[in-house]
Design a protein around this motif. Structure first.
Motif, mmCIF file in Angstrom:
data_model
loop_
_atom_site.group_PDB
_atom_site.id
_atom_site.type_symbol
_atom_site.label_atom_id
_atom_site.label_comp_id
_atom_site.label_asym_id
_atom_site.label_seq_id
_atom_site.Cartn_x
_atom_site.Cartn_y
_atom_site.Cartn_z
ATOM 1 N N LYS A 318 0.836 -1.197 0.000
ATOM 2 C CA LYS A 318 0.000 0.000 0.000
ATOM 3 C C LYS A 318 0.874 1.250 0.000
ATOM 4 N N ASN A 319 0.476 2.263 -0.774
ATOM 5 C CA ASN A 319 1.166 3.553 -0.944
ATOM 6 C C ASN A 319 2.392 3.458 -1.840
ATOM 7 N N VAL A 320 3.098 2.335 -1.802
ATOM 8 C CA VAL A 320 4.365 2.216 -2.516
ATOM 9 C C VAL A 320 4.155 1.908 -3.989
ATOM 10 N N GLY A 321 3.288 0.912 -4.285
ATOM 11 C CA GLY A 321 3.098 0.482 -5.652
ATOM 12 C C GLY A 321 4.196 -0.470 -6.087
ATOM 13 N N PRO A 322 4.345 -0.700 -7.390
ATOM 14 C CA PRO A 322 3.585 -0.025 -8.457
ATOM 15 C C PRO A 322 2.157 -0.522 -8.548
ATOM 16 N N PHE A 323 1.267 0.336 -9.108
ATOM 17 C CA PHE A 323 -0.125 0.005 -9.330
ATOM 18 C C PHE A 323 -0.450 0.112 -10.816
ATOM 19 N N LEU A 324 -1.448 -0.679 -11.232
ATOM 20 C CA LEU A 324 -1.835 -0.716 -12.634
ATOM 21 C C LEU A 324 -3.348 -0.850 -12.736
ATOM 22 N N ALA A 325 -3.983 -0.037 -13.592
ATOM 23 C CA ALA A 325 -5.432 -0.128 -13.815
ATOM 24 C C ALA A 325 -5.714 0.063 -15.294
ATOM 25 N N ILE A 332 -7.920 3.130 -21.850
ATOM 26 C CA ILE A 332 -7.047 3.872 -20.953
ATOM 27 C C ILE A 332 -6.210 2.895 -20.125
ATOM 28 N N LEU A 333 -4.918 3.146 -20.051
ATOM 29 C CA LEU A 333 -4.007 2.400 -19.183
ATOM 30 C C LEU A 333 -3.423 3.377 -18.163
ATOM 31 N N LEU A 334 -3.573 3.050 -16.869
ATOM 32 C CA LEU A 334 -3.107 3.935 -15.805
ATOM 33 C C LEU A 334 -2.034 3.235 -14.987
ATOM 34 N N LYS A 335 -0.876 3.897 -14.823
ATOM 35 C CA LYS A 335 0.224 3.364 -14.033
ATOM 36 C C LYS A 335 0.577 4.337 -12.910
ATOM 37 N N TYR A 336 0.993 3.786 -11.759
ATOM 38 C CA TYR A 336 1.454 4.600 -10.634
ATOM 39 C C TYR A 336 2.755 3.997 -10.085
ATOM 40 N N ARG A 337 3.679 4.900 -9.729
ATOM 41 C CA ARG A 337 4.912 4.459 -9.086
ATOM 42 C C ARG A 337 5.394 5.574 -8.158
ATOM 43 N N CYS A 338 5.896 5.190 -6.975
ATOM 44 C CA CYS A 338 6.426 6.199 -6.057
ATOM 45 C C CYS A 338 7.796 6.668 -6.538
ATOM 46 N N HIS A 339 8.154 7.895 -6.142
ATOM 47 C CA HIS A 339 9.457 8.421 -6.569
ATOM 48 C C HIS A 339 10.583 7.824 -5.722
ATOM 49 N N PRO A 342 14.788 10.526 -1.161
ATOM 50 C CA PRO A 342 14.209 10.142 0.138
ATOM 51 C C PRO A 342 12.691 9.906 0.062
ATOM 52 N N ILE A 343 12.252 8.824 0.730
ATOM 53 C CA ILE A 343 10.822 8.507 0.773
ATOM 54 C C ILE A 343 10.531 7.858 2.119
ATOM 55 N N ARG A 344 9.470 8.275 2.764
ATOM 56 C CA ARG A 344 9.232 7.916 4.176
ATOM 57 C C ARG A 344 8.336 6.691 4.358
ATOM 58 N N PHE A 345 8.084 5.948 3.328
ATOM 59 C CA PHE A 345 7.315 4.723 3.495
ATOM 60 C C PHE A 345 8.118 3.733 4.339
ATOM 61 N N SER A 351 14.278 -2.819 -5.948
ATOM 62 C CA SER A 351 13.937 -2.839 -7.374
ATOM 63 C C SER A 351 12.837 -1.851 -7.730
ATOM 64 N N ASP A 352 12.092 -1.378 -6.701
ATOM 65 C CA ASP A 352 10.995 -0.442 -6.951
ATOM 66 C C ASP A 352 11.407 1.013 -6.729
ATOM 67 N N LEU A 353 12.680 1.260 -6.401
ATOM 68 C CA LEU A 353 13.140 2.632 -6.196
ATOM 69 C C LEU A 353 13.497 3.234 -7.553
ATOM 70 N N ARG A 354 12.565 3.990 -8.110
ATOM 71 C CA ARG A 354 12.759 4.588 -9.441
ATOM 72 C C ARG A 354 12.710 6.110 -9.314
ATOM 73 N N TYR A 355 13.686 6.775 -9.928
ATOM 74 C CA TYR A 355 13.679 8.237 -9.930
ATOM 75 C C TYR A 355 12.765 8.734 -11.048
ATOM 76 N N VAL A 356 12.062 9.839 -10.764
ATOM 77 C CA VAL A 356 11.088 10.378 -11.710
ATOM 78 C C VAL A 356 11.747 10.691 -13.048
#
Length: 490
Positions: A318-325, A332-339, A342-345, A351-356
């Motif tokens: 939860k909050n971290v992702g990645p998410f896909l809908a 429509i394809l919707l993707k989400y990924r946290c930056h 520093p991240i406070r999760f 492998s999920d630490l991706r820079y914008v």
């Protein structure tokens, strides 16, 4: 001559045997029907052949429906229907009026009145009945009617009532339209009155009576008719020959059954109830009287989403992702990924630490591509130079994306105000976030991106400030975002 004598004797024997057979058949019928009959056939005014029987009742009132012959399937169906309508009659003795159900003392409560309702959700209402001494009743059996309605919309729906046989009832409603919805509960009859109605239904089926006129020449007689007729007077049987529907009239004294010419309502029997029973049937007291609510008697219902966007469960935290809908209807394809840090999760897989900036460099872009970016809150504890460096990299990637695909839409969400206390102020003060928000606006000025001004939306709104704003504010932000994606002119 001898031959003629033998033939005569043979004829007499056959006649005697025939008479015995007829006698046995008639005796059998009399024993089965418990009545004496004399049949006749005549033609009615419509030209139809109708059977008419004179019936003499020896003991009990004759009710034709009690003697109908049913197939096994018809009997099973009838038993099932009667079982479904079996009223839950309380196992109590005679009840005085003061201990019967009083609608003015009873009340209902909306159980989940503070909950969030959408069209299609279920509303539950608890009803508690009391007697005229304002004491809770310990048994059920009352007949309640329940509905929800919105007078302005001229909309209404009924509820399903469940009797718990202890003085409590629960009503279930399905909320079918948006807006303010009012709940109404009524006591139609108390359980004590239902018991009287059941008795009348079973023991007084002739409480509405009918009549028929019989006429022949100048002689005419009027007699009572019904499905059930009491007493021991002779009856005319007008049961339909084709359907078997029973109907009877008292036989006229001077005219045959075949002289019947019409049918009409006679009236209603009076004096059916005792004084005690009458008390359970008082207008303005306990017949179709409203039961009031002990609290709010209405709820607000909001429209239901038409939800075409379907989320794929990737098993992401939860909050971290990645998410896909995916919205197949609108392609429509919707993707989400946290930056990236520093991240406070609490925990993010490496492998999920991706820079914008790196993610933007991997996007082809085009008129069907929309990018939304939100980067600020996790930088509030660092020197401003750290945030400036991060935005500089993101800005470079945005400019390159727009250079290769000018029709790509890029939207950036600004910072927002939040609730503050002594401890939170040291880490996430609005003063810190105001600085970050100012830097973001200046660095992306003139780049060709759109801003969702969350700072102004949260600061101006009457709702309390929150790091994660309430739904109504989020909706405003989404509406603004969509206005950039789908402007009115297109």
């Amino acid at each position: 001559m001898w031959i003629n004598f033998v033939k005569l004797r043979l004829f007499c024997c056959l006649l005697a045997v025939l008479m015995v057979v007829v006698l046995v058949v008639n005796v059998t019928q009399v024993e089965y029907l418990d009545r004496e009959t004399a049949s006749a056939t005549f033609i009615d005014s419509g030209g139809q052949f109708v059977s008419s029987q004179v019936i003499r009742i020896s003991r009990n009132p004759y009710c034709g429906y009690e003697r109908q012959i049913l197939s096994s399937r018809e009997r099973l169906e009838e038993d099932s229907l009667l079982a479904a309508l079996q009223w839950q009659e309380p196992d109590v003795g005679p009840v005085p009026f003061l201990k019967s159900t009083d609608p003015s003392s009873s009340y209902f409560v909306i159980l989940n009145s503070a909950a969030f309702f959408r069209v299609g959700s279920q509303l539950e209402v608890l009803v508690h009945v009391q007697d005229f001494q304002r004491k809770p009743k310990k048994y059920g059996g009352d007949y309640l009617q329940a509905r929800i309605h919105s007078p302005k919309l001229q909309a209404g729906a009924v509820g399903r009532v469940v009797d718990y046989q202890n003085g409590f009832y629960k009503v279930f409603f399905t909320l079918l339209w948006p807006g303010q919805v009012k709940v109404s509960i009524s006591l139609v009859h108390p359980s004590e009155g239902i018991r009287v109605l059941q008795y009348l239904q079973e023991k007084k089926p002739d409480r509405v009576y009918f009549k028929s006129l019989f006429r022949s020449g100048r002689i005419s007689e009027t007699t009572e008719c019904n499905v059930c007729l009491p007493g021991s007077l002779p009856l005319c049987n007008f049961t339909d020959l084709y359907t078997g529907e029973p109907w009877f009239c008292f036989k006229p004294k001077k005219l045959p059954c075949s002289s019947r010419i019409n049918h009409f309502k006679g009236g209603y029997l009076k004096g059916l109830l005792t004084a005690t029973e009458n008390a359970f049937f008082q207008s303005g007291v306990n017949i179709k009287m409203p039961i009031n609510s002990s609290g709010p008697d209405w709820v607000t219902v909001i429209p239901r989403n038409i939800k075409d966007l379907v989320e794929f469960n990737l098993g992401s935290p939860k909050n971290v992702g990645p998410f896909l809908a995916v919205d197949q209807k609108h392609n429509i394809l919707l993707k989400y990924r946290c930056h990236g840090p520093p991240i406070r999760f609490t925990t993010v897989f490496s492998s999920d630490l991706r820079y914008v900036a790196n993610e933007l460099n991997g996007i082809v872009g085009g008129k069907n591509t929309v990018v939304a970016i939100a980067v600020w809150s996790h930088f509030s504890t660092f020197p401003l130079e750290v945030y400036i460096r991060r935005l500089r990299n993101i800005r470079r990637a945005v400019v390159q994306l727009l250079d290769r695909s000018p029709k790509t839409v890029v939207v950036i969400r600004t910072a927002n105000v939040q609730e503050l206390g002594p401890e939170i102020s040291l880490f996430n003060s609005d003063w810190y976030n105001f600085q970050l928000d100012t830097i973001l606006r200046k660095m992306f000025s003139g780049v060709g991106v759109y801003l969702v001004d969350a700072w102004e939306m949260t600061l101006a709104h009457y709702l309390p400030h929150k790091l994660h704003p309430d739904e109504v504010i989020v909706k405003n932000q989404v509406d603004m975002f969509l206005s950039f994606v789908c402007p009115l002119e297109t």
